[in-house]
Design a protein around this motif. Structure first.
Motif, PDB file in Angstrom:
ATOM      1  N   LYS A 116     -17.280  -7.235 -16.515  1.00  0.00           N
ATOM      2  CA  LYS A 116     -18.239  -6.511 -15.669  1.00  0.00           C
ATOM      3  C   LYS A 116     -19.152  -5.591 -16.481  1.00  0.00           C
ATOM      4  O   LYS A 116     -20.330  -5.447 -16.155  1.00  0.00           O
ATOM      5  CB  LYS A 116     -17.499  -5.682 -14.618  1.00  0.00           C
ATOM      6  N   ARG A 119     -21.824  -7.696 -18.091  1.00  0.00           N
ATOM      7  CA  ARG A 119     -22.816  -8.115 -17.090  1.00  0.00           C
ATOM      8  C   ARG A 119     -23.724  -6.950 -16.704  1.00  0.00           C
ATOM      9  O   ARG A 119     -24.949  -7.102 -16.628  1.00  0.00           O
ATOM     10  CB  ARG A 119     -22.136  -8.676 -15.834  1.00  0.00           C
ATOM     11  N   MET A 146     -30.557  -9.729  -6.644  1.00  0.00           N
ATOM     12  CA  MET A 146     -29.362 -10.561  -6.472  1.00  0.00           C
ATOM     13  C   MET A 146     -28.107  -9.784  -6.845  1.00  0.00           C
ATOM     14  O   MET A 146     -27.077  -9.897  -6.180  1.00  0.00           O
ATOM     15  CB  MET A 146     -29.460 -11.841  -7.314  1.00  0.00           C
ATOM     16  N   ALA A 147     -28.184  -8.999  -7.900  1.00  0.00           N
ATOM     17  CA  ALA A 147     -27.031  -8.208  -8.332  1.00  0.00           C
ATOM     18  C   ALA A 147     -26.603  -7.234  -7.247  1.00  0.00           C
ATOM     19  O   ALA A 147     -25.402  -7.035  -7.020  1.00  0.00           O
ATOM     20  CB  ALA A 147     -27.366  -7.455  -9.620  1.00  0.00           C
ATOM     21  N   LYS A 149     -26.680  -7.652  -4.205  1.00  0.00           N
ATOM     22  CA  LYS A 149     -26.023  -8.399  -3.120  1.00  0.00           C
ATOM     23  C   LYS A 149     -24.681  -8.970  -3.563  1.00  0.00           C
ATOM     24  O   LYS A 149     -23.729  -8.988  -2.781  1.00  0.00           O
ATOM     25  CB  LYS A 149     -26.923  -9.543  -2.657  1.00  0.00           C
ATOM     26  N   ASP A 150     -24.612  -9.449  -4.807  1.00  0.00           N
ATOM     27  CA  ASP A 150     -23.482 -10.285  -5.216  1.00  0.00           C
ATOM     28  C   ASP A 150     -22.522  -9.661  -6.229  1.00  0.00           C
ATOM     29  O   ASP A 150     -21.426 -10.176  -6.407  1.00  0.00           O
ATOM     30  CB  ASP A 150     -24.007 -11.597  -5.829  1.00  0.00           C
ATOM     31  N   GLU A 151     -22.914  -8.623  -6.904  1.00  0.00           N
ATOM     32  CA  GLU A 151     -22.111  -8.118  -8.015  1.00  0.00           C
ATOM     33  C   GLU A 151     -21.038  -7.128  -7.570  1.00  0.00           C
ATOM     34  O   GLU A 151     -21.079  -6.586  -6.463  1.00  0.00           O
ATOM     35  CB  GLU A 151     -23.000  -7.438  -9.060  1.00  0.00           C
ATOM     36  N   LYS A 156     -23.134  -2.890  -9.703  1.00  0.00           N
ATOM     37  CA  LYS A 156     -24.172  -2.371  -8.812  1.00  0.00           C
ATOM     38  C   LYS A 156     -24.555  -0.944  -9.174  1.00  0.00           C
ATOM     39  O   LYS A 156     -25.721  -0.559  -9.046  1.00  0.00           O
ATOM     40  CB  LYS A 156     -23.698  -2.424  -7.356  1.00  0.00           C
TER      41      LYS A 156
END
Length: 167
Positions: A116, A119, A146-147, A149-151, A156
């Motif tokens: 993480k 990323r 996108m991050a 929403k999805d990370e 975040k």
């Protein structure tokens, strides 16, 4: 004892120990040259990248040629910690036109990391790249959206810090 031997003896975990190593050797005239060279060695990458990051954060700089070497080595870094240290150092290391494509590949690979922290800082690296090269801005904005929403929450948090800075 030499810098190389002290780094080989470092347990890879103790921040106090690596900080002491930095204190002992950072004033040497060949310090950055040696560290850049050590980044080529798997057994020294983690410590060398940590020391480079510390040096940059302490208001020192690398030459344009040294930065180019670091960016060329980045895709071959083995440990997630070494990758993280380079990602965290990008704000201090402008990406040259010749390194741009390689850095982009490195960042894309880091975005797919299982780690993480890697990323999170890869998003930050793309932000730094987009500040230098505006052609990346639209794509980076999509990545950041996108991050959010999805990370994972920790990723975040880093992305929120990036979004606060804006372009």
């Amino acid at each position: 004892m030499s810098l190389e031997q002290e780094m080989l003896n470092w347990d890879g975990k103790s921040s106090a120990e690596i900080s002491d190593i930095y204190s002992r050797y950072s004033c040497d005239s060949n310090f950055t040259i040696t560290l850049v060279d050590f980044c080529k060695r798997i057994d020294l990458q983690k410590g060398a990248t940590w020391l480079l990051k510390k040096h940059l954060e302490s208001n020192h700089s690398l030459s344009r040629a040294q930065i180019a070497i670091i960016y060329k080595l980045a895709p071959n870094l083995h440990s997630w910690e070494a990758k993280l240290h380079i990602l965290q150092s990008m704000a201090y290391m402008p990406v040259g036109e010749q390194e741009k494509q390689g850095v982009e590949v490195f960042l894309r690979n880091c975005l797919m990391s299982n780690n993480k922290f890697v990323r999170a800082w890869a998003y930050n690296g793309f932000y730094d790249l987009a500040l230098q090269y505006p052609e990346y801005k639209a794509e980076v904005k999509k990545f950041l959206d996108m991050a959010m929403k999805d990370e994972a929450a920790s990723v975040k948090a880093r992305v929120r810090n990036i979004l606060k800075r804006g372009f």
